[in-house]
Motif scaffolding. Structure first.
Motif, PDB file in Angstrom:
ATOM      1  N   LEU A  70    -143.956 -64.470  17.706  1.00 19.56           N
ATOM      2  CA  LEU A  70    -145.178 -64.523  16.895  1.00 19.56           C
ATOM      3  C   LEU A  70    -145.150 -65.631  15.842  1.00 19.56           C
ATOM      4  N   GLN A  71    -144.027 -66.344  15.777  1.00 19.78           N
ATOM      5  CA  GLN A  71    -143.846 -67.439  14.815  1.00 19.78           C
ATOM      6  C   GLN A  71    -144.060 -66.964  13.381  1.00 19.78           C
ATOM      7  N   TRP A  72    -143.456 -65.838  13.047  1.00 16.52           N
ATOM      8  CA  TRP A  72    -143.546 -65.261  11.715  1.00 16.52           C
ATOM      9  C   TRP A  72    -142.143 -65.162  11.137  1.00 16.52           C
ATOM     10  N   LYS A  73    -141.916 -65.827  10.019  1.00 17.89           N
ATOM     11  CA  LYS A  73    -140.593 -65.816   9.361  1.00 17.89           C
ATOM     12  C   LYS A  73    -139.491 -66.265  10.315  1.00 17.89           C
ATOM     13  N   THR A  74    -139.777 -67.304  11.090  1.00 16.99           N
ATOM     14  CA  THR A  74    -138.826 -67.750  12.119  1.00 16.99           C
ATOM     15  C   THR A  74    -137.537 -68.312  11.532  1.00 16.99           C
ATOM     16  N   LYS A  75    -137.599 -68.847  10.333  1.00 18.73           N
ATOM     17  CA  LYS A  75    -136.361 -69.342   9.712  1.00 18.73           C
ATOM     18  C   LYS A  75    -135.367 -68.202   9.542  1.00 18.73           C
ATOM     19  N   SER A  82    -135.458 -65.050  11.000  1.00 18.08           N
ATOM     20  CA  SER A  82    -135.078 -64.380  12.243  1.00 18.08           C
ATOM     21  C   SER A  82    -134.134 -65.249  13.069  1.00 18.08           C
ATOM     22  N   SER A  83    -134.337 -66.572  13.054  1.00 18.40           N
ATOM     23  CA  SER A  83    -133.430 -67.437  13.804  1.00 18.40           C
ATOM     24  C   SER A  83    -132.043 -67.442  13.161  1.00 18.40           C
ATOM     25  N   ALA A  84    -131.993 -67.401  11.832  1.00 17.06           N
ATOM     26  CA  ALA A  84    -130.695 -67.329  11.143  1.00 17.06           C
ATOM     27  C   ALA A  84    -129.986 -66.018  11.493  1.00 17.06           C
ATOM     28  N   PHE A  85    -130.734 -64.922  11.457  1.00 13.94           N
ATOM     29  CA  PHE A  85    -130.156 -63.618  11.793  1.00 13.94           C
ATOM     30  C   PHE A  85    -129.633 -63.602  13.230  1.00 13.94           C
ATOM     31  N   LEU A  86    -130.436 -64.099  14.173  1.00 16.44           N
ATOM     32  CA  LEU A  86    -130.017 -64.072  15.574  1.00 16.44           C
ATOM     33  C   LEU A  86    -128.856 -65.023  15.840  1.00 16.44           C
ATOM     34  N   PHE A  87    -128.778 -66.113  15.088  1.00 20.08           N
ATOM     35  CA  PHE A  87    -127.623 -67.004  15.222  1.00 20.08           C
ATOM     36  C   PHE A  87    -126.346 -66.289  14.765  1.00 20.08           C
ATOM     37  N   LEU A  88    -126.408 -65.663  13.608  1.00 13.99           N
ATOM     38  CA  LEU A  88    -125.230 -64.934  13.108  1.00 13.99           C
ATOM     39  C   LEU A  88    -124.871 -63.773  14.030  1.00 13.99           C
ATOM     40  N   ILE A  97    -125.382 -68.122  24.552  1.00 13.71           N
ATOM     41  CA  ILE A  97    -126.436 -67.543  23.714  1.00 13.71           C
ATOM     42  C   ILE A  97    -126.252 -67.983  22.266  1.00 13.71           C
ATOM     43  N   ALA A  98    -125.010 -68.047  21.792  1.00 14.00           N
ATOM     44  CA  ALA A  98    -124.752 -68.491  20.419  1.00 14.00           C
ATOM     45  C   ALA A  98    -125.148 -69.950  20.225  1.00 14.00           C
ATOM     46  N   VAL A  99    -124.874 -70.788  21.217  1.00 16.23           N
ATOM     47  CA  VAL A  99    -125.275 -72.203  21.134  1.00 16.23           C
ATOM     48  C   VAL A  99    -126.793 -72.315  21.117  1.00 16.23           C
ATOM     49  N   LEU A 100    -127.450 -71.562  21.988  1.00 16.40           N
ATOM     50  CA  LEU A 100    -128.914 -71.542  22.007  1.00 16.40           C
ATOM     51  C   LEU A 100    -129.457 -71.080  20.655  1.00 16.40           C
ATOM     52  N   ALA A 101    -128.918 -70.003  20.132  1.00 16.75           N
ATOM     53  CA  ALA A 101    -129.366 -69.478  18.838  1.00 16.75           C
ATOM     54  C   ALA A 101    -129.097 -70.487  17.723  1.00 16.75           C
ATOM     55  N   GLY A 102    -127.962 -71.175  17.790  1.00 21.91           N
ATOM     56  CA  GLY A 102    -127.648 -72.199  16.797  1.00 21.91           C
ATOM     57  C   GLY A 102    -128.636 -73.349  16.841  1.00 21.91           C
ATOM     58  N   PHE A 103    -129.018 -73.741  18.034  1.00 15.30           N
ATOM     59  CA  PHE A 103    -129.993 -74.823  18.179  1.00 15.30           C
ATOM     60  C   PHE A 103    -131.356 -74.400  17.634  1.00 15.30           C
ATOM     61  N   VAL A 104    -131.792 -73.194  17.978  1.00 13.67           N
ATOM     62  CA  VAL A 104    -133.074 -72.688  17.468  1.00 13.67           C
ATOM     63  C   VAL A 104    -133.022 -72.578  15.953  1.00 13.67           C
ATOM     64  N   PHE A 105    -131.935 -72.048  15.434  1.00 13.89           N
ATOM     65  CA  PHE A 105    -131.752 -71.927  13.986  1.00 13.89           C
ATOM     66  C   PHE A 105    -131.847 -73.304  13.303  1.00 13.89           C
ATOM     67  N   TYR A 106    -131.154 -74.280  13.858  1.00 11.46           N
ATOM     68  CA  TYR A 106    -131.176 -75.641  13.295  1.00 11.46           C
ATOM     69  C   TYR A 106    -132.585 -76.197  13.293  1.00 11.46           C
ATOM     70  N   ARG A 107    -133.286 -76.053  14.411  1.00  9.66           N
ATOM     71  CA  ARG A 107    -134.657 -76.583  14.520  1.00  9.66           C
ATOM     72  C   ARG A 107    -135.619 -75.886  13.563  1.00  9.66           C
ATOM     73  N   GLU A 108    -135.458 -74.585  13.409  1.00  8.36           N
ATOM     74  CA  GLU A 108    -136.363 -73.837  12.527  1.00  8.36           C
ATOM     75  C   GLU A 108    -136.126 -74.191  11.058  1.00  8.36           C
ATOM     76  N   TRP A 109    -134.885 -74.389  10.678  1.00  4.63           N
ATOM     77  CA  TRP A 109    -134.589 -74.698   9.279  1.00  4.63           C
ATOM     78  C   TRP A 109    -134.851 -76.160   8.949  1.00  4.63           C
ATOM     79  N   LYS A 110    -134.922 -76.993   9.976  1.00  5.19           N
ATOM     80  CA  LYS A 110    -135.181 -78.399   9.762  1.00  5.19           C
ATOM     81  C   LYS A 110    -136.678 -78.676   9.522  1.00  5.19           C
ATOM     82  N   LYS A 111    -137.530 -77.733   9.940  1.00  9.07           N
ATOM     83  CA  LYS A 111    -138.989 -77.912   9.804  1.00  9.07           C
ATOM     84  C   LYS A 111    -139.394 -78.068   8.357  1.00  9.07           C
TER      85      LYS A 111
END
Length: 130
Positions: free
Chosen positions: A60-65, A67-73, A116-130
């Motif tokens: 839903l693209q809500w608070k993705t920074k 949620s992506s951080a949580f899923l990465f951890l 999955i951790a690499v994928l989550a790390g990439f998503v986390f990086y992209r979301e926090w870079k926005k």
């Protein structure tokens, strides 16, 4: 966007596979850790919902920074658990995407969780870079 949705799908599926099997999930948690049964039950009751909510947040693209951080951890935590339990036989499987009979934790599990951790790390990086 595709990778964010892929990560969301992984955690939506993982959460959904546990949500109706609270007692099996509790038994799986107890196989990993020595803890009071009430605490394992509480984790088994709440944790799948957290996975689902974090996955929905990405969809839903809500608070993705956050949620992506949580899923990465969380993904890193699961990866470490697979390393620590490598070659152990768990009575209900690893519990990641449902439950089966006894299952030996192999390199497949380690590399799957690393991916999955690499994928989550990439998503986390992209979301926090926005």
């Amino acid at each position: 966007m595709i990778l964010r949705l892929l990560l969301a799908a992984i955690y939506l599926f993982a959460g959904a596979s546990k949500i109706f099997h609270v007692l099996l999930f509790k038994a799986t948690i107890m196989a990993y850790y020595s803890m009071p049964e009430w605490l394992a039950f509480l984790i088994a009751l709440v944790f799948p919902w957290i996975e689902i909510l974090a996955g929905l947040s990405l969809v839903l693209q809500w608070k993705t920074k956050y949620s992506s951080a949580f899923l990465f951890l969380l993904s890193l935590f699961f990866f470490v658990q697979m390393i620590l339990n490598y070659s152990n036989i768990l009575p209900y499987g690893c519990g990641c995407f449902g439950f089966g009979g006894p299952e030996k934790i192999t390199l497949y599990h380690v590399f799957r969780d690393l991916s999955i951790a690499v994928l989550a790390g990439f998503v986390f990086y992209r979301e926090w870079k926005k």
